[in-house]
Write a protein that holds these residues in place. Structure first.
Motif, short mmCIF file in Angstrom:
data_model
loop_
_atom_site.label_atom_id
_atom_site.label_comp_id
_atom_site.label_asym_id
_atom_site.label_seq_id
_atom_site.Cartn_x
_atom_site.Cartn_y
_atom_site.Cartn_z
N THR A 64 48.16 -21.64 19.57
CA THR A 64 47.76 -20.27 19.89
C THR A 64 49.00 -19.40 20.11
O THR A 64 49.08 -18.27 19.62
CB THR A 64 46.88 -20.26 21.15
N ALA A 65 49.98 -19.93 20.83
CA ALA A 65 51.18 -19.16 21.15
C ALA A 65 52.01 -18.86 19.90
O ALA A 65 52.49 -17.73 19.71
CB ALA A 65 52.03 -19.92 22.17
N PRO A 82 50.36 -4.00 27.17
CA PRO A 82 49.19 -4.44 27.94
C PRO A 82 48.16 -5.09 27.03
O PRO A 82 47.96 -4.66 25.88
CB PRO A 82 48.66 -3.15 28.55
N VAL A 83 47.51 -6.12 27.53
CA VAL A 83 46.53 -6.84 26.74
C VAL A 83 45.41 -5.90 26.29
O VAL A 83 44.85 -6.06 25.20
CB VAL A 83 45.96 -8.02 27.56
N TYR A 150 49.05 -21.94 36.00
CA TYR A 150 48.49 -22.33 34.71
C TYR A 150 47.05 -21.85 34.57
O TYR A 150 46.22 -22.10 35.44
CB TYR A 150 48.56 -23.84 34.59
N SER A 151 46.75 -21.18 33.46
CA SER A 151 45.44 -20.57 33.29
C SER A 151 44.88 -20.84 31.89
O SER A 151 45.44 -20.38 30.89
CB SER A 151 45.50 -19.06 33.51
N GLN A 152 43.79 -21.58 31.85
CA GLN A 152 43.05 -21.78 30.60
C GLN A 152 42.45 -20.47 30.13
O GLN A 152 42.47 -20.15 28.94
CB GLN A 152 41.94 -22.82 30.83
N ALA A 153 41.93 -19.68 31.06
CA ALA A 153 41.31 -18.41 30.71
C ALA A 153 42.29 -17.48 30.01
O ALA A 153 41.93 -16.73 29.10
CB ALA A 153 40.73 -17.74 31.95
N ALA A 154 43.56 -17.52 30.44
CA ALA A 154 44.56 -16.66 29.83
C ALA A 154 44.70 -16.95 28.33
O ALA A 154 44.81 -16.03 27.51
CB ALA A 154 45.91 -16.84 30.53
N LEU A 158 43.94 -14.83 24.94
CA LEU A 158 44.87 -14.67 23.81
C LEU A 158 44.17 -14.93 22.48
O LEU A 158 44.48 -14.30 21.47
CB LEU A 158 46.05 -15.63 23.96
N GLY A 159 43.22 -15.86 22.50
CA GLY A 159 42.45 -16.10 21.29
C GLY A 159 41.70 -14.86 20.85
O GLY A 159 41.57 -14.57 19.65
#
Length: 461
Positions: A64-65, A82-83, A150-154, A158-159
């Motif tokens: 993903t990164a 900003p996202v 650490y964040s799975q949601a983050a 990004l996806g």
């Protein structure tokens, strides 16, 4: 390269830890070597080979990164933007924070978002959009940029950035941006693709300690960006070789400018008291081991585990995969350490904990929680223990099988005044973390696995 020695080590260590199937790959001196052991499933066994598919879990985040960095290279995404520029539909519990979180904050886990939302948003092409629509329910653990957690949601968010910018589904974007140009033809998200090939299933111990097949094979589609890719040890080793290069594909195409690929290895946020690393680059955990710098990422699914370690300065990489929990983590770490020592002469050792001190132990006991899990630190005789459990309400709400809890295991405090510790037994063996104190000096939180867990107030508090 000691091929036979690697094979012997993998076989003996898998048997020691009770791992049904494992695959290890090493890249060194321009050559690759593989050692595979055991079977894909104890119920329907097939031999594990270098093309057997395993769930990568969070190691998917590296894909993903890098895909995001391809969009950065093309000028379609800015790291400091900003996202909401790319996901205008984003709504969070704190609207001011929603305006401030940047793409880089998501990539290096400094967004202030909690770990994840345990929710199944279906298998349709709207799975990620539906996941993002629920992020207002996710707790915030801090200000953007204030600290790493650490964040799975983050990464799931990004996806959604990838989807909105490319106009493709996340899975299509990863395929077109990475898998196809790199020739990673044995890497898939969809069960329909995987089921036609040889793949490993996870295993967990039942109440009697006997291994049983983990019935939930894959994560929900909304979690794909943070942990949904299935791949083989051969494909992941090829992925590692790309990280060691200058951004070129095998046929000479410049997939990513070298400056951006190498920038991902530079520290963007510090980590404290973690076996995972000393800091985050862009996605990668950065660590110094016996004088050499490494970039690393692991992953876990339901009874499946992977560990990827790369040493850029030595043109070296090692991948370990296993299909039983919780000791698959220990197996993978042992395999990676063996490869470092026997191929590079690099020794990775755990720090020695201090002798038990009852006064210090009483300071740190308590329950600590994030949005999905509870850590319980307790005194058992003359020892500290730590247990990790998924919250009952999370288990009850999930309509899929979740991994087993980690039973109480020994925890030792480390030298120094930083309240750091190491788990010395059980499925979390070797995991390091630290306790945080509030302004009064009292313990207020615990960090483990790069994630913060805040103390649960007692009834008298």
């Amino acid at each position: 390269m000691p091929y036979e020695a690697l094979t012997e080590f993998v076989g003996a260590t898998a048997k020691e830890f009770g791992i049904p199937g494992a695959a290890v790959g090493v890249w060194m001196d321009g050559r690759e070597v593989y050692a595979c052991h055991g079977v894909t499933s104890i119920d329907n066994p097939l031999p594990v080979d270098k093309d057997t598919l395993f769930q990568l879990g969070s190691a998917t985040k590296t894909f993903t990164a890098v895909a995001l960095m391809r969009l950065v290279a093309d000028g379609r995404v800015e790291l400091d933007a900003p996202v909401r520029r790319y996901v205008p539909e984003l709504v969070l519990a704190d609207e001011r924070t929603a305006d401030e979180i940047t793409v880089l904050n998501l990539l290096n886990h400094t967004s202030g978002l909690g770990w994840n939302i345990i929710v199944d948003t279906g298998d349709g092409d709207d799975a990620l959009a539906s996941f993002v629509a629920k992020l207002a329910e996710l707790e915030m653990i801090g200000e953007p940029g204030a600290r790493a957690s650490y964040s799975q949601a983050a990464y799931n968010l990004l996806g959604r950035v990838l989807e909105n910018v490319t106009g493709l589904t996340y899975e299509q974007a990863i395929a077109s941006l990475l898998l196809e140009p790199l020739g990673l033809s044995n890497s898939f998200f969809g069960s329909a693709d995987v089921m036609t090939l040889r793949f490993a299933v996870g295993h967990n111990a039942d109440e009697e300690g006997n291994l049983a097949v983990a019935k939930e094979w894959r994560l929900t589609r909304g979690n794909n960006p943070g942990g949904g890719l299935a791949s083989s040890v051969a494909d992941v080793l090829a992925w590692a070789r790309f990280q060691l290069g200058d951004g070129l594909t095998a046929n000479g195409e410049q997939l990513l400018p070298a400056v951006l690929l190498h920038r991902m290895r530079e520290q963007t946020a510090p980590l404290r008291g973690s076996n995972l690393g000393d800091g985050f680059g862009i996605c990668w955990f950065l660590r110094e081991v016996d004088g050499v710098r490494t970039i690393e990422h692991g992953g876990s699914a339901n009874g499946q585990f992977v560990e990827l370690l790369i040493v850029p300065e030595r043109n070296f990489a090692v991948v370990a995969m296993s299909n039983a929990g919780p000791d698959g983590i220990a197996f993978n770490r042992s395999a990676v350490r063996w490869a470092l020592e026997h191929y590079l002469g690099v020794v990775d050792k755990d720090p020695e904990p201090l002798p038990y001190d009852e006064a210090r132990a009483r300071e740190v006991v308590g329950a600590f929680e994030n949005d999905a899990m509870t850590l319980t630190v307790a005194i058992d005789g003359a020892a500290l223990t730590i247990a990790a459990t998924i919250k009952p309400e999370i288990r009850a709400a999930a309509d899929f099988e979740m991994p087993a809890d980690y039973e109480p295991a020994a925890l030792g405090l480390l030298p120094g005044d930083g309240d750091e510790f190491i788990v010395t037994a059980g499925g979390l063996r070797g995991q390091r973390g630290f306790f945080s104190r509030d302004a009064s000096g009292a313990i207020a939180a615990i960090d483990l696995g790069g994630r913060i867990f805040n103390q649960v107030p007692t009834a008298s508090a």
